[in-house]
Design a protein around this motif. Structure first.
Motif, PDB file in Angstrom:
ATOM      1  N   ALA A  44     -13.195 -13.730  -0.905  1.00 28.24           N
ATOM      2  CA  ALA A  44     -12.636 -15.039  -0.551  1.00 28.24           C
ATOM      3  C   ALA A  44     -11.136 -14.964  -0.303  1.00 28.24           C
ATOM      4  N   GLN A  45     -10.444 -14.014  -0.971  1.00 31.69           N
ATOM      5  CA  GLN A  45      -8.994 -13.896  -0.813  1.00 31.69           C
ATOM      6  C   GLN A  45      -8.616 -12.956   0.330  1.00 31.69           C
ATOM      7  N   TRP A  46      -9.410 -11.927   0.560  1.00 28.81           N
ATOM      8  CA  TRP A  46      -9.126 -10.973   1.622  1.00 28.81           C
ATOM      9  C   TRP A  46      -9.826 -11.404   2.894  1.00 28.81           C
ATOM     10  N   LYS A  47      -9.040 -11.711   3.875  1.00 29.67           N
ATOM     11  CA  LYS A  47      -9.613 -12.112   5.167  1.00 29.67           C
ATOM     12  C   LYS A  47      -9.163 -11.084   6.204  1.00 29.67           C
ATOM     13  N   ARG A  48      -8.406 -11.520   7.154  1.00 27.62           N
ATOM     14  CA  ARG A  48      -7.876 -10.569   8.135  1.00 27.62           C
ATOM     15  C   ARG A  48      -6.608  -9.951   7.551  1.00 27.62           C
ATOM     16  N   THR A  49      -6.517  -8.631   7.560  1.00 30.86           N
ATOM     17  CA  THR A  49      -5.411  -7.981   6.878  1.00 30.86           C
ATOM     18  C   THR A  49      -4.967  -6.737   7.630  1.00 30.86           C
ATOM     19  N   LEU A  50      -3.681  -6.422   7.511  1.00 28.90           N
ATOM     20  CA  LEU A  50      -3.174  -5.144   7.986  1.00 28.90           C
ATOM     21  C   LEU A  50      -3.359  -4.159   6.843  1.00 28.90           C
ATOM     22  N   ALA A  51      -4.127  -3.116   7.076  1.00 27.38           N
ATOM     23  CA  ALA A  51      -4.480  -2.183   6.007  1.00 27.38           C
ATOM     24  C   ALA A  51      -3.911  -0.798   6.277  1.00 27.38           C
ATOM     25  N   VAL A  52      -3.311  -0.224   5.244  1.00 30.16           N
ATOM     26  CA  VAL A  52      -2.891   1.182   5.261  1.00 30.16           C
ATOM     27  C   VAL A  52      -3.778   1.912   4.262  1.00 30.16           C
ATOM     28  N   GLU A  53      -4.429   2.971   4.710  1.00 28.64           N
ATOM     29  CA  GLU A  53      -5.334   3.722   3.830  1.00 28.64           C
ATOM     30  C   GLU A  53      -4.864   5.167   3.693  1.00 28.64           C
ATOM     31  N   ILE A  54      -4.826   5.617   2.419  1.00 24.35           N
ATOM     32  CA  ILE A  54      -4.440   6.994   2.105  1.00 24.35           C
ATOM     33  C   ILE A  54      -5.429   7.536   1.090  1.00 24.35           C
ATOM     34  N   VAL A  55      -6.012   8.673   1.389  1.00 29.96           N
ATOM     35  CA  VAL A  55      -6.935   9.319   0.459  1.00 29.96           C
ATOM     36  C   VAL A  55      -6.221  10.500  -0.190  1.00 29.96           C
ATOM     37  N   TYR A  56      -6.019  10.412  -1.511  1.00 28.40           N
ATOM     38  CA  TYR A  56      -5.404  11.503  -2.262  1.00 28.40           C
ATOM     39  C   TYR A  56      -6.496  12.383  -2.865  1.00 28.40           C
ATOM     40  N   GLU A  57      -6.348  13.693  -2.707  1.00 27.29           N
ATOM     41  CA  GLU A  57      -7.260  14.632  -3.355  1.00 27.29           C
ATOM     42  C   GLU A  57      -6.445  15.683  -4.082  1.00 27.29           C
ATOM     43  N   VAL A  58      -6.924  16.076  -5.262  1.00 26.64           N
ATOM     44  CA  VAL A  58      -6.229  17.085  -6.056  1.00 26.64           C
ATOM     45  C   VAL A  58      -6.875  18.434  -5.789  1.00 26.64           C
ATOM     46  N   ASP A  59      -6.057  19.385  -5.368  1.00 25.72           N
ATOM     47  CA  ASP A  59      -6.556  20.712  -5.016  1.00 25.72           C
ATOM     48  C   ASP A  59      -7.221  21.374  -6.221  1.00 25.72           C
ATOM     49  N   ASN A  60      -8.423  21.905  -5.992  1.00 20.85           N
ATOM     50  CA  ASN A  60      -9.201  22.630  -7.010  1.00 20.85           C
ATOM     51  C   ASN A  60      -9.769  21.754  -8.118  1.00 20.85           C
ATOM     52  N   TYR A  61      -9.721  20.442  -7.940  1.00 16.15           N
ATOM     53  CA  TYR A  61     -10.320  19.525  -8.904  1.00 16.15           C
ATOM     54  C   TYR A  61     -11.156  18.486  -8.152  1.00 16.15           C
ATOM     55  N   GLN A  62     -12.162  17.949  -8.842  1.00 13.37           N
ATOM     56  CA  GLN A  62     -12.978  16.885  -8.248  1.00 13.37           C
ATOM     57  C   GLN A  62     -12.332  15.537  -8.538  1.00 13.37           C
ATOM     58  N   ILE A  63     -11.174  15.345  -7.947  1.00 14.94           N
ATOM     59  CA  ILE A  63     -10.466  14.078  -8.114  1.00 14.94           C
ATOM     60  C   ILE A  63     -10.119  13.543  -6.733  1.00 14.94           C
ATOM     61  N   ILE A  93      -1.342  18.186  -4.562  1.00 20.87           N
ATOM     62  CA  ILE A  93      -2.077  17.055  -3.999  1.00 20.87           C
ATOM     63  C   ILE A  93      -2.254  17.269  -2.501  1.00 20.87           C
ATOM     64  N   LYS A  94      -3.502  17.260  -2.047  1.00 22.99           N
ATOM     65  CA  LYS A  94      -3.771  17.371  -0.611  1.00 22.99           C
ATOM     66  C   LYS A  94      -3.570  16.004   0.035  1.00 22.99           C
ATOM     67  N   LEU A  95      -2.740  15.977   1.069  1.00 24.23           N
ATOM     68  CA  LEU A  95      -2.366  14.708   1.676  1.00 24.23           C
ATOM     69  C   LEU A  95      -2.918  14.581   3.091  1.00 24.23           C
ATOM     70  N   PRO A  96      -3.397  13.393   3.441  1.00 22.89           N
ATOM     71  CA  PRO A  96      -3.926  13.153   4.783  1.00 22.89           C
ATOM     72  C   PRO A  96      -2.873  12.504   5.669  1.00 22.89           C
ATOM     73  N   VAL A  97      -3.237  12.230   6.895  1.00 21.17           N
ATOM     74  CA  VAL A  97      -2.429  11.361   7.756  1.00 21.17           C
ATOM     75  C   VAL A  97      -2.834   9.924   7.420  1.00 21.17           C
ATOM     76  N   PRO A  98      -1.883   9.050   7.034  1.00 25.21           N
ATOM     77  CA  PRO A  98      -2.256   7.666   6.706  1.00 25.21           C
ATOM     78  C   PRO A  98      -2.922   6.958   7.891  1.00 25.21           C
ATOM     79  N   LYS A  99      -3.904   6.114   7.578  1.00 23.43           N
ATOM     80  CA  LYS A  99      -4.571   5.324   8.611  1.00 23.43           C
ATOM     81  C   LYS A  99      -4.056   3.890   8.534  1.00 23.43           C
ATOM     82  N   VAL A 100      -3.712   3.314   9.677  1.00 24.84           N
ATOM     83  CA  VAL A 100      -3.212   1.934   9.736  1.00 24.84           C
ATOM     84  C   VAL A 100      -4.050   1.156  10.730  1.00 24.84           C
ATOM     85  N   ASN A 101      -4.645   0.055  10.261  1.00 22.89           N
ATOM     86  CA  ASN A 101      -5.487  -0.772  11.126  1.00 22.89           C
ATOM     87  C   ASN A 101      -5.424  -2.228  10.693  1.00 22.89           C
ATOM     88  N   ILE A 102      -5.604  -3.128  11.650  1.00 26.20           N
ATOM     89  CA  ILE A 102      -5.797  -4.539  11.314  1.00 26.20           C
ATOM     90  C   ILE A 102      -7.301  -4.765  11.200  1.00 26.20           C
TER      91      ILE A 102
END
Length: 336
Positions: free
Chosen positions: A290-309, A168-177
């Motif tokens: 309607a439920q998601w307003k202002r939020t602290l978000a952590v984003e991680i994109v997972y990619e599988v090496d050699n596959y389109q996933i 699994i190719k791993l990124p640096v997690p992104k954290v933003n409000i």
């Protein structure tokens, strides 16, 4: 003779954590770099005996750094320190010349055992360990949450990698409000910026923290997901949902468990729910606007090496959770 040590990690929290578990009696001087390119420049201008090297970094990652060190005369000995604990990651860095691998957060006794086993621990200086400069200038909620998310990300990826026998190719997690409109934009410019997507959502609560885990799959990922799970039937809506649930249980569950372990929290959770199928990102977001307003978000994109996933994991914390999170994460920056 005093050892020259360089700690290379893009996270100021991680640099500080590692520096403070180095043996205080070690006759050594410690300096810091924030990415592989900076580390290489340092090594080419100054003598460095030991490099503690992170893997997932911007500009130049740990793998690229290990490759580049092959062409440098008198290159330092390297110990990799990473949250990416996939078996293939460990094998890969050792094949590239690393002495050993330490998982984050670093255990002081394990670290001491490793440096002693390689004959790196020297003493005799009255000064002991000398740290040159600062590991980082300041720390905030985002930096602390990014570091614990990095560790949790690596644990979750390791479970999925073992299950599917992939890397699994791993990124640096992104954290933003973010406001909900900004959340849509963040996803639209991320891995899901074209085509249609499907999503699973699951809620978690514990110790005054409430969050929702949102796992978004690109629809183009489903054929390779089926292949890896040895599914040969035609992919209809029901099978697509089954594939989503299988992958989401492996990525979300271990991630939340690792996050909770670091915060000393046992999170309770709701049942996972399919948020939508074969939709544009904007339409997925509108389902819960309607439920998601202002939020602290952590984003991680997972990619599988050699596959389109590719899948995008978002952790969305409620605004009320922020003070509690900040208090719980303060241990990361406390001085001993």
């Amino acid at each position: 003779m005093s050892k020259k040590i360089l700690i290379c990690d893009d996270s100021g929290i991680a640099r500080k954590q590692l520096a403070r578990v180095l043996p205080s009696e070690w006759d050594a001087e410690v300096e810091f770099a924030t990415n592989g390119q900076e580390a290489l420049s340092h090594i080419q201008s100054k003598a460095v005996d030991i490099l503690f090297l992170d893997l997932n970094m911007p500009v130049m990652d740990g793998y690229q750094t290990l490759e580049a060190l092959k062409d440098i005369a008198n290159a330092p000995q390297v110990i990799v320190v990473s949250g990416d604990v996939q078996a293939r990651a460990v094998e890969r860095v050792k094949a590239l010349g690393a002495l050993d691998f330490l998982k984050k957060p670093v255990d002081k006794s394990v670290l001491q055992s490793i440096i002693q086993s390689f004959g790196l621990l020297s003493s005799g200086s009255n000064a002991g360990l000398v740290v040159q400069g600062n590991a980082a200038d300041d720390f905030g909620l985002s930096q602390c949450l990014q570091e614990v998310s990095n560790v949790a990300m690596g644990r979750a990826a390791s479970v999925l990698a073992d299950m599917l026998n992939v890397f699994i190719k791993l990124p640096v997690p992104k954290v933003n409000i973010l406001e909900v409109s900004e959340l849509q934009m963040a996803l639209s410019y991320g891995a899901m910026n074209s085509g249609r997507c499907s999503a699973v959502t699951q809620g978690f609560v514990g110790a005054g923290i409430a969050m929702e885990a949102l796992l978004i799959f690109s629809d183009s990922s489903f054929p390779d997901m089926a292949k890896l799970l040895n599914v040969t039937e035609e992919i209809d809506n029901n099978l697509a949902i089954e594939l989503q649930m299988d992958i989401s249980s492996v990525l979300i569950g271990p991630f939340i468990k690792a996050l909770g372990d670091q915060l000393n929290i046992d999170f309770s959770h709701s049942h996972p729910v399919v948020l939508g199928q074969h939709m544009k990102v904007a339409d997925l977001i509108n389902v819960k606007r309607a439920q998601w307003k202002r939020t602290l978000a952590v984003e991680i994109v997972y990619e599988v090496d050699n596959y389109q996933i590719s899948c995008d994991l978002m952790l969305l914390f409620t605004e009320d959770s922020l003070p509690v999170l900040e208090n719980l994460l303060s241990y990361l920056v406390e001085d001993d």
